[in-house]
Design a protein around this motif. Structure first.
Motif, short mmCIF file in Angstrom:
data_model
loop_
_atom_site.label_atom_id
_atom_site.label_comp_id
_atom_site.label_asym_id
_atom_site.label_seq_id
_atom_site.Cartn_x
_atom_site.Cartn_y
_atom_site.Cartn_z
N PRO A 77 0.84 -1.22 0.00
CA PRO A 77 0.00 0.00 0.00
C PRO A 77 0.87 1.26 0.00
CG PRO A 77 0.13 -0.89 2.21
CD PRO A 77 0.97 -1.78 1.35
N PHE A 78 1.06 1.83 -1.18
CA PHE A 78 1.92 3.01 -1.29
C PHE A 78 1.33 4.23 -0.58
CE2 PHE A 78 3.06 0.74 -5.39
CZ PHE A 78 4.18 0.15 -4.84
N HIS A 79 0.06 4.15 -0.23
CA HIS A 79 -0.57 5.27 0.47
C HIS A 79 -0.21 5.28 1.95
CE1 HIS A 79 -3.28 1.94 1.42
NE2 HIS A 79 -3.64 2.63 2.48
N ARG A 82 4.19 4.93 6.26
CA ARG A 82 5.48 4.32 6.57
C ARG A 82 5.98 3.43 5.44
NH1 ARG A 82 5.43 3.34 13.19
NH2 ARG A 82 4.85 5.50 13.65
N HIS A 83 5.40 3.59 4.28
CA HIS A 83 6.03 3.06 3.08
C HIS A 83 6.99 4.12 2.58
CE1 HIS A 83 6.83 2.23 -1.13
NE2 HIS A 83 6.65 0.97 -0.82
N LEU A 84 8.28 3.88 2.77
CA LEU A 84 9.30 4.90 2.51
C LEU A 84 10.30 4.44 1.45
CD1 LEU A 84 9.99 5.71 6.27
CD2 LEU A 84 8.39 6.86 4.75
N ALA A 85 9.91 3.46 0.65
CA ALA A 85 10.85 2.87 -0.31
C ALA A 85 10.48 3.22 -1.74
CB ALA A 85 10.86 1.35 -0.15
N ARG A 86 11.47 3.55 -2.51
CA ARG A 86 11.37 3.70 -3.96
C ARG A 86 10.46 4.84 -4.38
NH1 ARG A 86 14.29 -0.53 -5.39
NH2 ARG A 86 14.24 -2.40 -4.10
N SER A 409 8.34 -7.71 9.45
CA SER A 409 7.46 -7.35 10.56
C SER A 409 6.22 -6.60 10.09
CB SER A 409 8.22 -6.49 11.57
OG SER A 409 8.49 -5.20 11.02
N GLY A 410 6.32 -5.98 8.91
CA GLY A 410 5.22 -5.17 8.40
C GLY A 410 5.18 -3.77 8.98
N ASP A 411 6.17 -3.40 9.79
CA ASP A 411 6.14 -2.10 10.45
C ASP A 411 6.49 -0.95 9.52
OD1 ASP A 411 5.38 -3.13 12.92
OD2 ASP A 411 7.45 -3.55 13.51
N ALA A 412 7.35 -1.22 8.54
CA ALA A 412 7.76 -0.17 7.60
C ALA A 412 8.41 -0.83 6.40
CB ALA A 412 8.72 0.81 8.27
N VAL A 413 8.48 -0.08 5.29
CA VAL A 413 9.18 -0.54 4.10
C VAL A 413 10.18 0.54 3.72
CG1 VAL A 413 9.00 -1.30 1.71
CG2 VAL A 413 7.16 -1.84 3.33
#
Length: 463
Positions: A77-79, A82-86, A409-413
């Protein structure tokens, strides 16, 4: 079965099916607690391979239930803040609405009689982008399937401009932080193995113009033909912007095509505060822009623009692209501009750049981390450094472990990056919902995972 064809007799079925699909996606959006489920690629592959494609379900609800298990539940989920990759941005609703319209109407932009107003919409957006770039009244362009395709198209035009008969004599110059698509394009164009000349960068990961001048002079001295210089306005790994005015001067001096990769930095075209960072781009012969990176558009939404339609040999709309069948991807940007306006998009992009600056200050003040460079856009490259003296390879492994542990862990990417031979981590901040509190929390998680790695069974051999 004819009942599945979209036409005047199946309009109600279309409405109910699409509504059910939208409801599924909306439910996932509303209930996604983490930026990753941590499910491994191997487990996903097993699920997909177990599907018998020769045994249809004959039911839309059942197919959506299956899709939820195979894709929606574990889709990144790019929304999520805490998705901080790419270079994946959250998307705006007007563009998603346009995507639904484009899929249903299915216009092809090969010729005007296939697309009616669609062709005119694309041409108007090309003109609008050229105006924002400052390329002048003779500028033109076309939407493409992505940045790599735009680079290939631009370098094909540059090659034709040289009139060089021997491809082994052609040279393309790009910084060491530039896009790998340049090397791919050179291979596809049949250039020699030595065609791409890599120019070193300075401490801020910007192309060194002194080194570029030296290589251009060497090219001329060795009786080689400088086909193009590819400058970058927003490198993928560092978000750095090459010194465009100085590079343009060198290209003019050596009569070399200047292509600017603004796939990432094109968001500055809509900025009310930071547009000056693209000064010099108006002198480019061609430019790549990816609206799906910094205009908050769904993929794909890219374009290649040229300053001189005659010199760049862009024919009529049907012949501008190598693909004769193209989607009306431009409609997504059109709806975005008509509903939100360019200023709103620019403000969102400025916001993520501001957050990156705040994040850089936090990293620079935190003794646990080494940060590479102050961001020009919205990218932070850094790594965890333990207080105890450790071998360099142990620090590399600790950072790699932290990245993988975060995803599991699913906490962040977060993404990885190489600085020299060393392993670093990368935040690419493209979500205006990401706060400094999110950055602080993820940095603490990274430090915790790295410390556990170095303090575990590997401690004796690693440090």
């Amino acid at each position: 079965m004819r009942s599945h064809l979209l036409n005047d007799t199946t309009a109600e079925r279309y409405r109910s099916s699409v509504t059910e699909g939208v409801e599924r996606v909306a439910a996932r959006l509303a209930t996604t607690p983490r930026p990753s489920t941590g499910l491994t690629a191997a487990e996903l592959a097993r699920r997909v391979e177990a599907v018998d494609l020769d045994a249809p379900l004959h039911d839309t609800i059942a197919a959506l239930d299956e899709l939820d298990e195979l894709y929606l539940r574990d889709a990144i989920p790019f929304h999520h803040p805490r998705h901080l990759a790419r270079l994946n941005c959250p998307v705006v609703i007007p563009a998603v609405l346009a995507e639904a319209v484009v899929s249903a109407v299915s216009s092809s932009l090969g010729t005007r009689d296939q697309s009616a107003g669609g062709t005119l919409i694309e041409r108007r957006l090309i003109d609008w982008t050229c105006e924002r770039l400052g390329l002048g009244p003779a500028a033109d362009g076309v939407f493409t399937g992505g940045g790599a395709q735009s680079h290939l198209h631009a370098l094909l035009l540059a090659r034709e401009e040289t009139k060089e008969q021997d491809p082994a004599r052609l040279r393309v110059f790009v910084s060491e932080a530039g896009h790998v698509g340049v090397q791919q394009a050179a291979r596809l164009l049949g250039l020699g193995e030595d065609a791409v000349v890599v120019i070193p960068t300075d401490r801020n990961k910007r192309m060194q113009t002194v080194a570029l001048a030296r290589e251009l002079e060497r090219c001329r001295r060795d009786d080689r033909s400088p086909m193009a210089v590819v400058a970058t306005a927003g490198t993928a790994d560092f978000g750095s912007i090459d010194p465009l005015p100085e590079i343009a001067e060198l290209c003019a001096r050596y009569r070399t095509w200047l292509h600017v990769d603004a796939a990432y930095g094109c968001g500055l075209l809509a900025s009310r505060r930071n547009r000056h960072l693209l000064d010099g781009i108006e002198r480019a012969d061609s430019v790549t822009v990816d609206y799906d990176k910094s205009f908050f558009q769904p993929v794909s939404s890219s374009a290649v623009l040229v300053r001189d339609r005659v010199r760049g040999r862009l024919p009529d709309q049907a012949g501008k692209s190598p693909g004769t069948t193209r989607r009306l991807d431009a409609l997504k940007l059109w709806m975005t501009l008509r509903v939100m306006g360019a200023d709103a998009i620019g403000d969102l992009f400025d916001e993520v750049c501001d957050t990156a600056t705040k994040g850089w200050r936090m990293l620079a003040a935190d003794p646990r981390f080494d940060v590479v460079a102050e961001p020009q856009l919205s990218t932070l490259v850094f790594r965890y450094i333990p207080t105890a003296i450790c071998a360099p390879f142990a620090i590399d492994r600790a950072n790699l472990y932290a990245r993988k542990a975060l995803f599991a862990s699913g906490d962040a990417v977060v993404a990885g990056a190489k600085v020299g031979d060393r392993q670093y981590l990368r935040f690419t901040l493209l979500n205006p919902e990401t706060t400094t509190a999110d950055i602080t929390a993820v940095l603490d998680l990274i430090a915790g995972h790295a410390e556990r790695y170095l303090g575990g069974e590997t401690l004796d051999r690693a440090c």
